[in-house]
Design an enzyme around this catalytic site. Structure first.
Site, PDB file in Angstrom:
ATOM      1  N   SER A 271       0.812  -1.206   0.000  1.00 21.37           N
ATOM      2  CA  SER A 271       0.000   0.000   0.000  1.00 21.37           C
ATOM      3  C   SER A 271       0.853   1.267   0.000  1.00 21.37           C
ATOM      4  CB  SER A 271      -0.948  -0.060   1.193  1.00 21.37           C
ATOM      5  OG  SER A 271      -2.092   0.673   0.898  1.00 21.37           O
ATOM      6  N   HIS A 412      -7.665  -5.669   0.431  1.00 20.80           N
ATOM      7  CA  HIS A 412      -6.421  -4.913   0.535  1.00 20.80           C
ATOM      8  C   HIS A 412      -5.592  -5.453   1.708  1.00 20.80           C
ATOM      9  CE1 HIS A 412      -4.100  -1.270  -0.071  1.00 20.80           C
ATOM     10  NE2 HIS A 412      -4.168  -0.970   1.216  1.00 20.80           N
TER      11      HIS A 412
HETATM   12  C1  GCU Z   1      -5.398   4.771   1.993  1.00 22.37           C
HETATM   13  C2  GCU Z   1      -4.845   5.566   0.844  1.00 22.37           C
HETATM   14  C3  GCU Z   1      -4.064   4.690  -0.131  1.00 22.37           C
HETATM   15  C4  GCU Z   1      -3.045   3.877   0.629  1.00 22.37           C
HETATM   16  C5  GCU Z   1      -3.701   3.116   1.746  1.00 22.37           C
HETATM   17  C6  GCU Z   1      -2.746   2.330   2.646  1.00 22.37           C
HETATM   18  O1  GCU Z   1      -6.433   3.947   1.539  1.00 22.37           O
HETATM   19  O2  GCU Z   1      -5.897   6.228   0.212  1.00 22.37           O
HETATM   20  O3  GCU Z   1      -3.420   5.474  -1.108  1.00 22.37           O
HETATM   21  O4  GCU Z   1      -2.350   3.021  -0.248  1.00 22.37           O
HETATM   22  O5  GCU Z   1      -4.383   4.024   2.582  1.00 22.37           O
HETATM   23  O6  GCU Z   1      -1.592   2.680   2.799  1.00 22.37           O
HETATM   24  O7  GCU Z   1      -3.234   1.341   3.232  1.00 22.37           O
END
Ligand code: GCU
Length: 433
Positions: A271, A412
């Site tokens: 992420s 995710h």
């Molecule tokens: C949020 C953000 C993303 C990021 C994520 C994370 O959702 O909008 O861009 O990748 O956090 O780091 O889990």
């Protein structure tokens, strides 16, 4: 006149809608997550330079096209990493050759950044497999929540850094507590990675720059300010730049570790830390392999494709991640002179792996695949095969040669399935070295 029947249903609607809207993160409202609503877009050609000339050879790529792309991403998106070298003192805090039931050697190092004793401190955790006959390759990645979160090993030092509040994970009043040990263990698979002959190396991203917007006062940026400077210039690094810098400083450390083969270090991240891993791999060519796990917007996903998180959303929710110049593209992605395929192409000819998760629409799985796909021409200059397909593969069917890709079922996250693919990919590319 407003009748009571138009007025009351309106109030009832508001009463139902307001609490739901308030609990939803502002940045996740009203973004497109329907494929049929993706508008046509044009990607800047990877190999054609600002002067209209096309890079046709490795020499062209290395001499002018690669540097040109790197400069664009530096000054317009992630911000320039200062050239200045700061003082870094390295201290071994703890070492145990019989860690994890005798299977591993654990080493914990502190890097004191800058001249002040009470300045930022980067705590590095290293696990080495004990069975190795020669220097081992390593997986290096930053962690959320502190080093103690990656494994329940009671000897891991508890992070001293500010952490994002998460009581369920044992982060209380922004500090890691004993109950945060091992909370992210399923994302790290330490034993599994060691058993495959790799060292596991990690540090907490908040050690470099705590992940909130404080105007760049409490991270490493002030160590680099020029006299009188109070905040990074519009084209200077944000937090992702600082996190990527930290990854390179850890690689400096690994170059001095005899048990590690620093020519075979894979940098990885999930992420926001996947964005940092890609930016580190793009800038620092000593990283031999780069892995992006669900990195999404500002990572592997194309920005010009209006699906999932947008440039405007990311710059609003996380104003400290990128340089301030990047904000001029808020809701104007069509004006970007680059896109994320160009970031990925900077990793060529080194092996690159991009992974997505089916339910992670916010990160735009197809946009991540297309980022990787459109990086292929750079790999082709080096006669390296990329994904080997033009079509996004179905779930659980990894593809690719020098560019690997998979999409797995689920949310995710980083799962055992993801790790299986990274280990196979690294085995394949590192064995020949
Ligand atoms: C949020 C953000 C993303 C990021 C994520 C994370 O959702 O909008 O861009 O990748 O956090 O780091 O889990």
């Amino acid at each position: 006149m407003i009748s009571k029947w138009t007025f009351f249903p309106g109030l009832i609607f508001l009463a139902l809608w307001l609490p739901a809207a308030a609990t939803r993160p502002a940045a996740q409202n009203a973004v497109n997550q329907e494929e049929s609503k993706v508008k046509p877009y044009t990607l800047p050609d990877l190999l054609t330079g600002g002067n209209g000339k096309k890079a046709l050879t490795v020499q062209d790529w290395e001499k002018w096209r690669r540097p040109e792309i790197l400069r664009m991403l530096e000054s317009e998106m992630y911000g320039r990493t200062p050239k200045k070298r700061i003082e870094i003192r390295r201290q071994v805090i703890e070492e145990d050759t019989k860690a994890l039931g005798g299977k591993a050697t654990r080493k914990q190092l502190a890097l004191f950044l800058g001249e002040k004793l009470n300045g930022p401190r980067l705590d590095v955790l290293i696990y080495l497999p004990n069975q190795a006959a020669r220097p081992v390759p390593a997986f290096l990645g930053l962690n959320f929540n502190g080093n103690q979160a990656v494994h329940s090993d009671p000897a891991i030092l508890i992070s001293r850094s500010w952490q994002r509040e998460n009581r369920d994970n044992g982060i209380i009043d922004h500090r890691a507590t004993e109950s945060s040990r091992g909370v992210d263990a399923s994302r790290w698979m330490v034993e599994k990675v060691l058993a495959r002959g790799y060292a596991v190396v990690t540090a907490c991203y908040n050690d470099m720059d705590p992940d909130f917007d404080d105007g760049f006062q409490n991270g490493i940026q002030p160590l680099f300010y020029r006299p009188g400077q109070k905040t990074p210039a519009a084209d200077e690094w944000g937090a992702i730049g600082a996190w990527a810098w930290g990854l390179s400083r850890i690689l400096d450390v690994l170059e001095k570790e005899k048990a590690i083969d620093a020519r075979r270090v894979a940098v990885h991240g999930h992420s926001r830390l996947g964005k940092a891993a890609l930016w580190a791999g793009a800038q620092d060519r000593r990283f031999a392999l780069v892995i992006s796990n669900d990195s999404g917007c500002g990572g592997a996903a194309l920005s010009k494709r209006n699906f999932g998180e947008t440039v405007g959303r990311i710059n609003t929710s996380f104003p400290h991640w990128f340089c301030t110049s990047f904000r001029k593209y808020n809701d104007r992605e069509e004006a970007l002179p680059f896109d994320q395929h160009m970031l990925l192409a900077l990793i060529a000819p080194r092996p690159l792996y991009v992974a997505s998760a089916e339910e992670d629409l916010w990160a735009d799985p197809l946009g991540e695949f297309l980022g990787a796909k459109n990086a292929e021409p750079a790999y082709a200059l080096f006669s390296k095969a990329g994904l080997g397909t033009d079509r996004m593969p179905p779930v659980h069917q990894p593809v690719g040669d020098f560019i690997g890709y998979h999409i797995r079922a689920g949310k995710h996250n980083i799962t055992e399935y993801d790790w299986e693919q990274y280990l196979k990919f690294a085995d394949r590319h590192f064995q020949s070295k």
